[in-house]
Write a protein that holds these residues in place. Sequence first.
Motif, short mmCIF file in Angstrom:
data_model
loop_
_atom_site.label_atom_id
_atom_site.label_comp_id
_atom_site.label_asym_id
_atom_site.label_seq_id
_atom_site.Cartn_x
_atom_site.Cartn_y
_atom_site.Cartn_z
N ASP A 75 0.94 -1.22 -0.28
CA ASP A 75 0.17 0.48 -0.17
C ASP A 75 1.21 1.28 -0.07
OD1 ASP A 75 -2.74 -1.25 -0.40
OD2 ASP A 75 -2.80 -1.84 2.20
N CYS A 76 2.07 1.18 1.32
CA CYS A 76 2.82 2.60 0.77
C CYS A 76 3.91 2.04 0.72
CB CYS A 76 2.79 3.42 2.45
SG CYS A 76 3.28 2.07 4.06
N ASP A 77 4.73 1.37 0.29
CA ASP A 77 6.16 1.44 -0.48
C ASP A 77 6.74 1.13 0.89
OD1 ASP A 77 5.50 0.16 -3.09
OD2 ASP A 77 5.95 2.33 -3.36
N THR A 78 6.67 1.00 1.32
CA THR A 78 7.57 1.07 2.76
C THR A 78 8.08 -0.28 3.10
OG1 THR A 78 6.79 2.83 3.93
CG2 THR A 78 8.07 1.34 5.57
N GLU A 79 9.62 0.17 3.02
CA GLU A 79 10.21 -1.48 3.82
C GLU A 79 10.71 -1.07 4.57
OE1 GLU A 79 14.01 -2.14 0.82
OE2 GLU A 79 12.74 -1.72 -0.83
N GLU A 81 11.71 -4.25 8.39
CA GLU A 81 12.04 -5.66 8.90
C GLU A 81 10.81 -6.36 9.25
OE1 GLU A 81 14.86 -5.33 12.31
OE2 GLU A 81 16.18 -3.94 10.77
N MET A 82 10.60 -7.96 9.79
CA MET A 82 10.08 -8.43 10.14
C MET A 82 10.39 -10.09 10.89
SD MET A 82 7.35 -8.64 6.06
CE MET A 82 6.57 -10.58 7.09
N GLU A 83 9.64 -10.30 11.73
CA GLU A 83 10.29 -11.00 12.98
C GLU A 83 8.64 -12.39 12.22
OE1 GLU A 83 10.41 -9.87 16.36
OE2 GLU A 83 11.40 -8.24 16.35
N ASN A 84 8.42 -11.71 11.56
CA ASN A 84 6.91 -12.68 12.07
C ASN A 84 6.08 -12.65 10.48
OD1 ASN A 84 7.25 -14.18 14.07
ND2 ASN A 84 5.33 -11.98 15.22
N MET A 85 5.87 -13.89 10.56
CA MET A 85 5.33 -13.63 8.31
C MET A 85 3.67 -12.73 8.85
SD MET A 85 6.91 -15.39 6.08
CE MET A 85 5.25 -15.77 4.75
N TYR A 86 3.08 -12.24 9.40
CA TYR A 86 1.96 -12.07 9.79
C TYR A 86 2.17 -10.31 10.19
CZ TYR A 86 0.32 -16.37 9.58
OH TYR A 86 0.24 -17.53 9.19
N ASP A 87 3.95 -10.00 10.59
CA ASP A 87 3.56 -8.28 10.64
C ASP A 87 3.05 -7.54 9.44
OD1 ASP A 87 5.11 -9.48 12.77
OD2 ASP A 87 7.19 -8.92 12.26
N CYS A 88 2.40 -6.89 10.16
CA CYS A 88 2.38 -5.83 9.34
C CYS A 88 3.41 -4.23 8.91
CB CYS A 88 0.82 -4.29 10.03
SG CYS A 88 0.56 -4.45 11.53
N ASN A 93 0.23 0.42 8.72
CA ASN A 93 -0.49 -0.68 9.65
C ASN A 93 -1.23 -1.63 8.89
OD1 ASN A 93 -0.11 -0.44 12.26
ND2 ASN A 93 -1.56 0.80 12.81
N SER A 94 -0.75 -1.55 6.89
CA SER A 94 -1.47 -2.50 6.50
C SER A 94 -0.95 -4.03 5.81
CB SER A 94 -0.92 -2.80 4.93
OG SER A 94 -1.66 -3.43 3.86
N ASN A 95 -2.09 -5.01 6.24
CA ASN A 95 -0.90 -6.31 6.33
C ASN A 95 -0.46 -7.07 4.84
OD1 ASN A 95 -1.60 -6.93 8.54
ND2 ASN A 95 -3.40 -6.85 8.89
N PHE A 96 -0.48 -5.82 3.73
CA PHE A 96 -0.65 -6.57 2.11
C PHE A 96 0.87 -6.54 2.28
CE2 PHE A 96 -5.48 -5.66 2.30
CZ PHE A 96 -5.62 -6.90 1.99
N LYS A 97 1.50 -7.34 2.08
CA LYS A 97 3.08 -6.83 1.35
C LYS A 97 3.72 -8.40 1.07
CE LYS A 97 3.42 -9.46 6.09
NZ LYS A 97 2.05 -9.26 6.84
#
Length: 113
Positions: A75-79, A81-88, A93-97
Amino acid sequence: MHELSIALGIVKIAEDETAKVKAEKVTKIELVVGVLSGIELDSLNFVWESAVKDTVLEHALKKIIVVEGRGKCIDCDTEFEMENMYDCCPNCNSNFKGILTGKELKVKALEVI
């Protein structure tokens, strides 16, 4: 505990590759494992000795390179870090990544003799 089947798959790869070059054993194996791959490193290390017993990997030095998780918000092109597959997305706060890194599981290198 799917780590045992993963370890056995790694043994199969090592055996196939050493057979191709007519090597007798592996002295070092490098694995790349992403934090989002679903692999528990403690479990993999726990089953490793049993999985490699009496194989070309039995006496090999095992090195694991851990790849951190990284995603990009659709949605906003922000990169981020993720610790879990479900991190938003921390920005909107979008879940689309899209997952950029962290799902890797591969044999990077084998040293054989």
